[in-house]
Scaffold this motif. Sequence first.
Motif, PDB file in Angstrom:
ATOM      1  N   SER A  89       0.970  -1.389   0.025  1.00 24.94           N
ATOM      2  CA  SER A  89       0.112   0.059  -0.041  1.00 24.94           C
ATOM      3  C   SER A  89       0.963   1.182   0.083  1.00 24.94           C
ATOM      4  CB  SER A  89      -0.933   0.022   1.323  1.00 24.94           C
ATOM      5  OG  SER A  89      -0.188   0.173   2.319  1.00 24.94           O
ATOM      6  N   LEU A  90       0.382   2.377  -0.543  1.00 22.42           N
ATOM      7  CA  LEU A  90       0.828   3.584  -0.518  1.00 22.42           C
ATOM      8  C   LEU A  90       0.075   4.642   0.052  1.00 22.42           C
ATOM      9  CD1 LEU A  90       3.098   5.393  -1.677  1.00 22.42           C
ATOM     10  CD2 LEU A  90       1.617   6.121  -3.488  1.00 22.42           C
ATOM     11  N   GLN A  91       0.426   5.078   1.320  1.00 16.89           N
ATOM     12  CA  GLN A  91      -0.297   6.222   2.296  1.00 16.89           C
ATOM     13  C   GLN A  91       0.257   7.439   1.565  1.00 16.89           C
ATOM     14  OE1 GLN A  91       0.177   4.859   5.968  1.00 16.89           O
ATOM     15  NE2 GLN A  91      -0.826   2.897   5.651  1.00 16.89           N
ATOM     16  N   ILE A  92      -0.664   8.320   1.478  1.00 14.58           N
ATOM     17  CA  ILE A  92      -0.310   9.812   0.977  1.00 14.58           C
ATOM     18  C   ILE A  92      -0.879  10.697   2.164  1.00 14.58           C
ATOM     19  CG2 ILE A  92      -0.451  11.547  -0.564  1.00 14.58           C
ATOM     20  CD1 ILE A  92      -0.678   9.586  -2.825  1.00 14.58           C
ATOM     21  N   ALA A  93      -0.038  11.262   3.087  1.00 24.18           N
ATOM     22  CA  ALA A  93      -0.614  12.289   4.013  1.00 24.18           C
ATOM     23  C   ALA A  93      -0.828  13.602   3.650  1.00 24.18           C
ATOM     24  CB  ALA A  93       0.412  12.402   5.141  1.00 24.18           C
ATOM     25  N   ALA A  94      -2.076  14.227   4.128  1.00 27.27           N
ATOM     26  CA  ALA A  94      -2.481  15.376   3.957  1.00 27.27           C
ATOM     27  C   ALA A  94      -2.554  15.501   2.391  1.00 27.27           C
ATOM     28  CB  ALA A  94      -1.655  16.536   4.457  1.00 27.27           C
ATOM     29  N   THR A  95      -3.372  14.842   1.640  1.00 28.94           N
ATOM     30  CA  THR A  95      -3.414  14.805   0.232  1.00 28.94           C
ATOM     31  C   THR A  95      -3.674  16.377  -0.525  1.00 28.94           C
ATOM     32  OG1 THR A  95      -4.127  12.657   0.256  1.00 28.94           O
ATOM     33  CG2 THR A  95      -4.400  13.493  -1.817  1.00 28.94           C
TER      34      THR A  95
END
Lengths: 114, 110
Positions: free
Chosen positions: A74-80
């Motif tokens: 998985s790829l998590q992107i913070a504060a998209t």
Amino acid sequence: GESVGLHLPTLSVQEGDNSIINCAYSNSASDYFIWYKQESGKGPQFIIDIRSNMDKRQGQRVTVLLNKTVKHLSLQIAATQPGDSAVYFCAEISYGGSQGNLIFGKGTKLSVKP
Amino acid sequence: SQTIHQWPATLVQPVGSPLSLECTVEGTSNPNLYWYRQAAGRGLQLLFYSVGIGQISSEVPQNLSASRPQDRQFILSSKKLLLSDSGFYLCAWQSQETQYFGPGTRLLVL
């Protein structure tokens, strides 16, 4: 044959929220994984990678998680942000294969709503 | 730093016409080079890869061919284009395990 796929073809998130893009892979012998970002009309851009001996790696606003038990990435992107809108591909490489070529998934389109 | 160039950026060609797409890499020596095709809304399909001058491996049977006349030059060609050759063509070079892509060429065959 072995393949890399994605759970969801599209993902829509609100600006400022966190995004999670998932990828399933079927080759348990894969050694190395990469996430790419592709904006419309451009070539894929390297985001972050992870080796099979790791389960987590962090970059700037992005985190990749690897669960080898269930063969999930998985790829998590913070504060998209709106600039994160793009298609995201995962890719795997198995060094037992011919030339160790990358195998790409179909991609998930991330849309960020302002 | 390394950079990769592709040209042309876009191309419209009639069915049956020849094709030549060029890819060049700067700032590295003896890179592995790749050609991919991407259909609209789809993933990347590996077409050819090269580990050195004159060395070409083909991944899928097709209407296209590739050549590597110089260390940092990779060319994709066709003698007669088909409608099904339309797509977004991407060149990539490899550093260790990671591949880095060029800006791509959009080909439309009419």
